[in-house]
Design a protein around this motif. Structure first.
Motif, short mmCIF file in Angstrom:
data_model
loop_
_atom_site.label_atom_id
_atom_site.label_comp_id
_atom_site.label_asym_id
_atom_site.label_seq_id
_atom_site.Cartn_x
_atom_site.Cartn_y
_atom_site.Cartn_z
N TYR B 52 -44.86 -35.30 29.04
CA TYR B 52 -45.79 -36.41 28.80
C TYR B 52 -47.23 -35.93 28.82
CZ TYR B 52 -46.87 -36.86 33.88
OH TYR B 52 -47.28 -36.63 35.18
N GLU B 100 -44.31 -44.63 28.95
CA GLU B 100 -43.77 -44.68 30.30
C GLU B 100 -44.71 -45.49 31.18
OE1 GLU B 100 -43.23 -40.86 32.12
OE2 GLU B 100 -41.77 -41.64 33.56
N TRP B 103 -44.46 -48.74 38.08
CA TRP B 103 -44.55 -49.86 39.01
C TRP B 103 -45.21 -49.30 40.26
CZ3 TRP B 103 -39.88 -52.54 41.79
CH2 TRP B 103 -40.36 -53.66 42.49
N LEU B 106 -44.14 -49.35 44.00
CA LEU B 106 -43.02 -48.51 44.45
C LEU B 106 -43.17 -47.06 44.00
CD1 LEU B 106 -40.26 -48.87 45.92
CD2 LEU B 106 -39.22 -49.17 43.67
N GLY B 107 -44.09 -46.83 43.05
CA GLY B 107 -44.19 -45.49 42.48
C GLY B 107 -43.04 -45.16 41.56
N ALA B 108 -42.46 -46.19 40.95
CA ALA B 108 -41.32 -46.00 40.06
C ALA B 108 -41.80 -45.95 38.61
CB ALA B 108 -40.32 -47.15 40.23
N PHE B 109 -41.22 -45.03 37.85
CA PHE B 109 -41.58 -44.84 36.45
C PHE B 109 -40.39 -45.18 35.56
CE2 PHE B 109 -45.68 -42.69 36.70
CZ PHE B 109 -45.72 -42.32 38.03
N TYR B 110 -40.67 -45.69 34.37
CA TYR B 110 -39.60 -46.04 33.45
C TYR B 110 -40.16 -46.10 32.03
CZ TYR B 110 -41.81 -50.49 34.60
OH TYR B 110 -42.73 -51.48 34.86
N PHE B 111 -39.28 -45.82 31.04
CA PHE B 111 -39.67 -45.84 29.63
C PHE B 111 -39.45 -47.25 29.09
CE2 PHE B 111 -40.35 -41.42 29.58
CZ PHE B 111 -39.32 -40.80 30.27
N ASP B 112 -40.55 -47.97 28.85
CA ASP B 112 -40.41 -49.38 28.47
C ASP B 112 -40.55 -49.64 26.97
OD1 ASP B 112 -43.65 -50.88 29.30
OD2 ASP B 112 -43.15 -49.02 28.25
#
Lengths: 106, 124
Positions: B52, B100, B103, B106-112
């Motif tokens: 990335y 990407e 959140w 929470l420090g959460a990553f995701y491909f939206d």
């Protein structure tokens, strides 16, 4: 790298069935686990992020649970449009995906 | 609503450099809220994250690519690009660009958001 293992690799089910797909990480990933749906010739679509949070616009029949190393994706009542391949993905470290679970019509 | 569209050659010769560009609409590639990634999928196989770029200068790459990959941003065109050097047949895949999100609570990553994907074949 963290290895993600999904089971089963393929699954046959009928419309209306309740289906569960599991994903196991080779080490703890807390709740940094996402689920995607992919249909043939299309890009993956985000369903669940952070193990249990439903992405906006995704039907509520999809749900996720788990933490640490073991996670599940549940579809409460299969619809015809749900037949696809499902992938889990961890974002705890270098991002990796499971090998996929192909959900087919029985 | 963000849209991503990749462009570039569909055929690359072995040992050459694979170059793809992703044009973003509905968002800015300089946003401090999103990371801009490349992901690939060999035919009939699973997904592999390549790397990335974030806010022009910050990059992170998959170590499995052994330094062959670079990702950059062109702010004037709202695009980001992938270069993959010294390609072999094993690099044949559908290449996706993706946004990407994080959140932050929470420090959460995701491909939206994902592009439609483009098949790149490595062959002489």
């Amino acid at each position: 790298d963290i290895k993600m293992t999904q089971s089963p690799s393929s699954l046959s089910a009928s419309v209306g069935d309740r289906v569960t797909i599991t994903c196991r990480a080779s080490q703890t990933i807390n709740s940094y686990l996402n689920w995607y749906q992919q249909k043939p010739g299309k890009a993956p679509k985000l369903l669940i992020y952070a193990a249990s949070s439903l992405q906006s616009g995704v039907p509520s029949r999809f749900s996720g649970s788990g933490s640490g190393t073991d996670f599940t994706l549940t579809i409460s009542s299969l619809q015809p449009e749900d037949f696809a391949t499902y992938y889990c993905q961890q974002s705890y470290s270098t991002k990796t995906f499971g090998q996929g679970t192909k959900l087919e019509i029985k | 609503q963000v849209q991503l569209q990749e462009s570039g050659p569909g055929l690359v010769k072995p040992s050459e450099t694979l170059s793809l560009t992703c044009t973003v609409s509905g968002d800015s590639v300089t946003s401090d809220s999103y990371y801009w990634s490349w992901i690939r999928q060999p035919p009939g196989k699973g997904l592999e994250w390549l790397g990335y770029v974030f806010q022009i200068r910050s990059t992170n790459y998959n170590p499995s690519l052994k330094g062959r990959v670079s990702i950059s941003i062109d702010t004037s065109k709202n695009q980001f690009s992938l270069n993959l050097r010294s390609v072999t047949a094993a690099d044949t895949a559908v290449y996706y660009c993706a946004r990407e999100a994080e959140w932050r609570l929470l420090g959460a990553f995701y491909f939206d958001s994902w592009s439609q994907g483009t098949l790149v074949t490595v062959s002489s």
